[in-house]
Design an enzyme around this catalytic site. Structure first.
Site, PDB file in Angstrom:
ATOM      1  N   GLU A   1       0.817  -1.212   0.000  1.00 19.69           N
ATOM      2  CA  GLU A   1       0.000   0.000   0.000  1.00 19.69           C
ATOM      3  C   GLU A   1       0.857   1.272   0.000  1.00 19.69           C
ATOM      4  O   GLU A   1       0.382   2.341   0.369  1.00 19.69           O
ATOM      5  CB  GLU A   1      -0.964   0.025   1.205  1.00 19.69           C
ATOM      6  CG  GLU A   1      -1.642  -1.289   1.519  1.00 19.69           C
ATOM      7  CD  GLU A   1      -2.610  -1.777   0.446  1.00 19.69           C
ATOM      8  OE1 GLU A   1      -2.678  -1.155  -0.621  1.00 19.69           O
ATOM      9  OE2 GLU A   1      -3.301  -2.782   0.670  1.00 19.69           O
TER      10      GLU A   1
ATOM     11  N   ASP B   1      -0.895  -0.543 -10.715  1.00 14.61           N
ATOM     12  CA  ASP B   1      -1.255  -1.928 -10.437  1.00 14.61           C
ATOM     13  C   ASP B   1      -1.225  -2.693 -11.754  1.00 14.61           C
ATOM     14  O   ASP B   1      -1.858  -2.277 -12.739  1.00 14.61           O
ATOM     15  CB  ASP B   1      -2.651  -2.025  -9.830  1.00 14.61           C
ATOM     16  CG  ASP B   1      -2.700  -1.501  -8.407  1.00 14.61           C
ATOM     17  OD1 ASP B   1      -1.644  -1.473  -7.749  1.00 14.61           O
ATOM     18  OD2 ASP B   1      -3.799  -1.121  -7.959  1.00 14.61           O
TER      19      ASP B   1
END
Length: 567
Positions: free
Chosen positions: A192, A385
């Protein structure tokens, strides 16, 4: 031939939570199957096609340890073959259905998908011999890509209460990387993008210094990690709402007063820039940070002008009622799902070419502009991502392929891996980073808030219990070691940042809560067995059943959870 004015690297972060035998559609193991079919195999096809063309590309691809364990798992591989075969069969039935209905356009789209899944299956089985990690490893061994690692199960490191857990998450991940890729990693994606500098915590009447995360990275031989833009630049996160203070670990006061310090000790009051790497706090000269470049990042992520929202691209959310195939395009702003136009692959291909050209020119423009203004060699890191490409943005892998081909031909741009940036253009300054993440408000709110705060005391209690077990059993062997190692696996799975994230976002609230509670219950039962001391045959049957169900990290060592704070 002109010299490059700057360097560029894609950082593609690949991660999925542990979903082996943990449900199917809409939540569970099909997450992995979809990602293999729609992202990982198409991405490898693009990279191997470029390799065969002789394109000298470079990029960084992160594969989290828990994802790597699943991609290498024979059960998931077999299940994927079944999944992709079944999807191809659905498309074949659609061909017949649309033929009977006289709908030529939809019939052609069904043929398109039938051939597309056929190529995925052929590539997976024949081109890569059902071994995706081996395919990535080959590209790394040839110097075309760098594979970055991560914490073992993507644990949210700043909120873990024990340094033993931070160490074990990182060390277990690094050892898994060595097993899969035959070398030690140099780059890491912090889960994260969550970073914590050195802090002091009260311990009775004493204060214990807990080192910054970079110290743990240095211990594992890692030389570079990645951060959000605001972590380095010290600004308010762009496009993120800033929620109110929540709980003891809610919005962390970001320490932007910290200045950049040159190795000579001279103070510099200007903020950092995402166009430079920096040495970090506790590990100057050992661990560096690369920040996500905001302008190039927004060109993909922005809902207003990002490429994936182009009206010609495939609509993700509308699926055929019978087959689940996605036969429609975005069509326009605010167009209802039921009013979407049919997808046109050729039109989408034209847009890919246009968008790739635009991005290549943008990269060169940004680097030239920085060089002309500062006289310095810039560095752009474009972090995304991996699953955005192919899965969410169907045409995204083709876009990546075209961008890499285009950039490799630009003399002004040096394509690089992350560690290559640090080795070839080492940082000249040390930066004290603030506590931060990519989440809402730039702090920990996404993972610790009113809906998830109940999870953290349970995690912290489990951490202390693991340390106590290691202290009581420093050299366990045989059945007791098996129990303790399985307890360590369940603790890692319990710590996954995916569970609070899925609760907060509402994407899979009930599923994530159930998974968290399952791993906690399994962990506590194993602890009871280990604490009791005398193991029964029933205990070992229970442990063996859990080891078959939750089987990542076969070389895990519970000793890595030995206490570290205050020692």
């Amino acid at each position: 031939m002109s010299a490059p004015v700057g360097t560029f690297t894609f950082m593609l972060h690949s991660h999925l939570p542990y979903a082996r035998q943990a449900g199917m559609w809409p939540h569970g193991e099909e997450w992995v199957h979809e990602a293999i079919a729609e992202t990982y195999v198409p991405l490898l096809n693009a990279l191997y096609d470029l390799r065969e063309e002789g394109v000298p590309y470079r990029l960084t691809i992160g594969i989290t340890p828990i994802l790597a364990e699943q991609l290498a798992d024979p059960l998931i591989i077999d299940h994927f073959i079944g999944y992709a075969t079944e999807r191809a069969a659905r498309a074949a039935k659609d061909i017949e259905r649309f033929e009977l209905n006289g709908d030529e356009r939809m019939r052609n789209l069904a043929r398109f998908y039938h051939h597309w899944y056929g190529r995925v299956l052929t590539s997976f089985a024949d081109r890569y011999n059902r071994d995706l990690l081996g395919a990535f490893r080959t590209l790394q061994d040839e110097g075309l890509i760098e594979i970055a690692t991560c914490a073992a199960t993507h644990g949210y490191l700043p909120l873990l209460s024990r340094d033993s857990s931070i160490h074990a998450q990182l060390h277990t991940g690094v050892e898994a990387y060595r097993r899969h890729f035959g070398r030690a990693p140099q780059a890491i994606w912090l889960p994260e993008c969550a970073y914590r500098p050195a802090i002091e915590e009260e311990n009775g009447t004493d204060a214990i210094r807990r080192p910054g995360l970079e110290s743990f990275l240095a211990e594992e031989g890692l030389i570079v990690f990645f951060s959000e833009t605001h972590t380095v630049e010290g600004g308010v996160p762009v496009g993120m709402a800033v929620p109110g203070t929540v709980g003891a670990y809610g919005m962390v006061a970001r320490r932007y007063a910290s200045s950049i310090t040159k190795p000579t000790g001279d103070q510099q009051l200007t903020p950092g820039t995402s166009l430079h790497p920096y040495w970090v706090g506790d590990a100057p000269g050992q661990v560096a940070v690369l920040a996500r470049h905001e302008r190039t990042g927004q060109q993909v992520w922005s809902a207003q002008f990002g490429y994936p929202g182009d009206f010609a691209y495939r609509e993700f959310h509308r699926k055929d009622a019978e087959s689940g195939m996605q036969y429609w395009r975005i069509s326009g702003a605010g167009v209802d799902l039921g009013d979407k136009d049919a997808y046109d692959p050729e039109q989408a291909t034209d847009r890919v070419s246009s968008h790739a050209d635009h991005y290549v020119h943008l990269i060169e423009e940004q680097l030239r502009e920085y060089h002309e203004q500062s006289g310095e060699f810039g560095s752009i890191t474009a972090s995304y991502d991996t699953e955005l490409f192919g899965h969410w943005w169907f045409e995204g892998v083709d876009w990546l392929k075209a961008v890499l081909r285009g950039l490799s031909a630009r003399e002004a741009v040096e394509l690089s891996t992350a560690s290559g940036v640090i080795e070839n253009h080492p940082p000249r300054e040390v930066l004290s980073l603030p506590e931060s993440s990519w989440g809402a408000g730039g702090g920990h709110y996404t993972w610790l808030n009113d809906e998830t705060e109940w999870m953290w005391p349970l995690i912290h209690e489990a951490e202390l219990r693991m340390e106590a077990l290691v202290t009581a059993n420093p050299e366990a062997d045989g059945d007791l070691r098996s129990v303790l190692n399985q307890a360590a696996r369940e603790l890692l799975l319990l710590q996954s940042s995916d569970w609070p994230f899925l609760v907060t976002t509402g994407q899979a609230n009930e599923y994530a809560t159930e998974r968290f509670q399952e791993h906690l219950a399994r962990y506590n039962q194993l602890c009871v067995i280990a604490e009791r001391g005398s193991l029964t045959s029933e205990d070992m049957v229970f442990t063996a059943a859990l080891r078959e169900r939750d089987n990542p990290f076969p070389a895990i060592d519970y000793d890595e959870w030995a206490p570290r704070q205050g020692y």
